[in-house]
Enzyme design. Sequence first.
Site, PDB file in Angstrom:
ATOM      1  N   ASN A   9     -34.472  -4.904 -10.089  1.00 56.77           N
ATOM      2  CA  ASN A   9     -35.774  -4.596 -10.677  1.00 56.77           C
ATOM      3  C   ASN A   9     -36.188  -5.809 -11.498  1.00 56.77           C
ATOM      4  O   ASN A   9     -35.669  -6.030 -12.588  1.00 56.77           O
ATOM      5  CB  ASN A   9     -35.663  -3.348 -11.567  1.00 56.77           C
ATOM      6  CG  ASN A   9     -36.953  -3.080 -12.324  1.00 56.77           C
ATOM      7  OD1 ASN A   9     -37.992  -3.673 -12.033  1.00 56.77           O
ATOM      8  ND2 ASN A   9     -36.901  -2.182 -13.300  1.00 56.77           N
ATOM      9  N   LYS A  11     -38.985  -6.384 -12.900  1.00 60.79           N
ATOM     10  CA  LYS A  11     -39.954  -6.098 -13.966  1.00 60.79           C
ATOM     11  C   LYS A  11     -41.098  -7.139 -13.885  1.00 60.79           C
ATOM     12  O   LYS A  11     -41.450  -7.536 -12.788  1.00 60.79           O
ATOM     13  CB  LYS A  11     -39.255  -6.070 -15.327  1.00 60.79           C
ATOM     14  CG  LYS A  11     -38.008  -5.173 -15.281  1.00 60.79           C
ATOM     15  CD  LYS A  11     -37.374  -4.924 -16.608  1.00 60.79           C
ATOM     16  CE  LYS A  11     -36.141  -4.032 -16.418  1.00 60.79           C
ATOM     17  NZ  LYS A  11     -35.534  -3.635 -17.676  1.00 60.79           N
ATOM     18  N   HIS A  97     -39.453   4.769 -14.633  1.00 60.69           N
ATOM     19  CA  HIS A  97     -38.631   3.841 -15.424  1.00 60.69           C
ATOM     20  C   HIS A  97     -38.926   4.053 -16.916  1.00 60.69           C
ATOM     21  O   HIS A  97     -40.058   4.328 -17.294  1.00 60.69           O
ATOM     22  CB  HIS A  97     -38.925   2.399 -15.012  1.00 60.69           C
ATOM     23  CG  HIS A  97     -37.929   1.435 -15.572  1.00 60.69           C
ATOM     24  ND1 HIS A  97     -37.994   0.978 -16.874  1.00 60.69           N
ATOM     25  CD2 HIS A  97     -36.812   0.876 -15.035  1.00 60.69           C
ATOM     26  CE1 HIS A  97     -36.969   0.164 -17.090  1.00 60.69           C
ATOM     27  NE2 HIS A  97     -36.236   0.090 -15.994  1.00 60.69           N
ATOM     28  N   GLU A  99     -39.396   2.051 -19.216  1.00 62.10           N
ATOM     29  CA  GLU A  99     -40.473   1.206 -19.750  1.00 62.10           C
ATOM     30  C   GLU A  99     -41.836   1.791 -19.414  1.00 62.10           C
ATOM     31  O   GLU A  99     -42.789   1.646 -20.177  1.00 62.10           O
ATOM     32  CB  GLU A  99     -40.314  -0.231 -19.225  1.00 62.10           C
ATOM     33  CG  GLU A  99     -39.143  -0.923 -19.918  1.00 62.10           C
ATOM     34  CD  GLU A  99     -38.391  -1.920 -19.060  1.00 62.10           C
ATOM     35  OE1 GLU A  99     -38.924  -2.360 -18.028  1.00 62.10           O
ATOM     36  OE2 GLU A  99     -37.245  -2.254 -19.434  1.00 62.10           O
ATOM     37  N   GLU A 169     -30.250   5.382 -16.452  1.00 57.36           N
ATOM     38  CA  GLU A 169     -30.400   4.178 -17.272  1.00 57.36           C
ATOM     39  C   GLU A 169     -30.532   4.581 -18.735  1.00 57.36           C
ATOM     40  O   GLU A 169     -31.635   4.909 -19.191  1.00 57.36           O
ATOM     41  CB  GLU A 169     -31.653   3.398 -16.851  1.00 57.36           C
ATOM     42  CG  GLU A 169     -31.620   2.894 -15.424  1.00 57.36           C
ATOM     43  CD  GLU A 169     -32.497   1.671 -15.255  1.00 57.36           C
ATOM     44  OE1 GLU A 169     -31.969   0.642 -14.804  1.00 57.36           O
ATOM     45  OE2 GLU A 169     -33.691   1.717 -15.584  1.00 57.36           O
ATOM     46  N   GLY A 175     -31.437  -4.146 -21.274  1.00 55.25           N
ATOM     47  CA  GLY A 175     -31.824  -5.442 -21.834  1.00 55.25           C
ATOM     48  C   GLY A 175     -31.162  -5.760 -23.162  1.00 55.25           C
ATOM     49  O   GLY A 175     -31.558  -6.691 -23.848  1.00 55.25           O
ATOM     50  N   SER A 215     -27.935  -3.341 -18.541  1.00 54.29           N
ATOM     51  CA  SER A 215     -27.041  -4.484 -18.797  1.00 54.29           C
ATOM     52  C   SER A 215     -25.902  -4.598 -17.789  1.00 54.29           C
ATOM     53  O   SER A 215     -24.771  -4.938 -18.155  1.00 54.29           O
ATOM     54  CB  SER A 215     -26.509  -4.444 -20.235  1.00 54.29           C
ATOM     55  OG  SER A 215     -27.586  -4.544 -21.149  1.00 54.29           O
ATOM     56  N   GLY A 236     -31.666  -5.273 -13.965  1.00 56.28           N
ATOM     57  CA  GLY A 236     -32.828  -5.995 -14.470  1.00 56.28           C
ATOM     58  C   GLY A 236     -32.512  -7.473 -14.623  1.00 56.28           C
ATOM     59  O   GLY A 236     -32.469  -8.225 -13.650  1.00 56.28           O
TER      60      GLY A 236
HETATM   61  P1  13P Z   1     -31.209  -4.816 -17.640  1.00 55.76           P
HETATM   62  O1  13P Z   1     -30.268  -4.977 -16.487  1.00 55.76           O
HETATM   63  O2  13P Z   1     -31.949  -6.072 -17.975  1.00 55.76           O
HETATM   64  O3  13P Z   1     -30.537  -4.170 -18.820  1.00 55.76           O
HETATM   65  O4  13P Z   1     -32.353  -3.782 -17.151  1.00 55.76           O
HETATM   66  C1  13P Z   1     -31.973  -2.591 -16.591  1.00 55.76           C
HETATM   67  C2  13P Z   1     -33.168  -1.931 -16.014  1.00 55.76           C
HETATM   68  O5  13P Z   1     -34.035  -1.475 -16.731  1.00 55.76           O
HETATM   69  C3  13P Z   1     -33.280  -1.871 -14.551  1.00 55.76           C
HETATM   70  O6  13P Z   1     -34.301  -1.017 -14.169  1.00 55.76           O
END
Ligand code: 13P
Length: 253
Positions: A9, A11, A97, A99, A169, A175, A215, A236
């Site tokens: 992903n 983003k 998601h 976010e 997640e 992140g 992460s 991510g």
């Molecule tokens: P990270 O791998 O950057 O923590 O993000 C995870 C994520 O939100 C994947 O959709």
Amino acid sequence: MRKPVMAANWKMHKTVSQAADFTRDFVNRLDEIKNQDCEVIICPPFIALSTLAELLEGSNVYLGAQNMHWEDEGAYTGEISPGMLSQVGCRCVILGHSERRQYFQEKDEDVNRKVLTAFRYNLTPIVCVGEVLEERKAKNTEQVIRRQVEKGLGGLTAAQVHELVVAYEPVWAIGTGHTSSPEDAQQVNTFIRKVLEEMFGKNAAGAVRIQYGGSVKPGNAADLMSQQDIDGALVGGASLDAASFASIVEAAG
Ligand code: 13P
């Protein structure tokens, strides 16, 4: 046996030319990984989808989107429809998601409408669920997950659920560099499967692939993937680099 599904992903990262450079490099690296038996998906920003569709033709990497609208089409300025995604070659779409929930006020009801629509267009939804830190501290993780699963996936048929991908997640792990321990992630994924079983029966629940995201890095992917109910990863930050994502894919076995 559930086939692991490893998804990137991106983003809001990468221009179209950066996305193309990554993809050429990544597909070459993937060719070098032996005995790889997992599905690999890249979910770039919308604007890079058609370029990647061309570059991924003939590879075994699928294309996915990061979001879509629940309506077939209409006056929704700035939105992307499910038909646009499937026409350009998307096989799947990330929905709900954290976010989207946090910054764009998406509710479980919105996620549910999108999930139902995605199936009408043969798009496999990757439905994200997860608790925020306060909810975990208050020991409300299961309550939150149950609500997200029950509301987000209500109205599906057992046959649809067979095709579904769920991504657990934990929001506090996204992140932040704070990964859930493999045991904690396994515990929540088992709980998600239990709720799915209550809703859709044992067969369908046993077929759903449940990813972990938050992460995931080359250094922790193998441990996470070794858990029985972790059927892949939604990655991510560490998916933005071709070598790093290839090594995470390799960890899936
Ligand atoms: P990270 O791998 O950057 O923590 O993000 C995870 C994520 O939100 C994947 O959709």
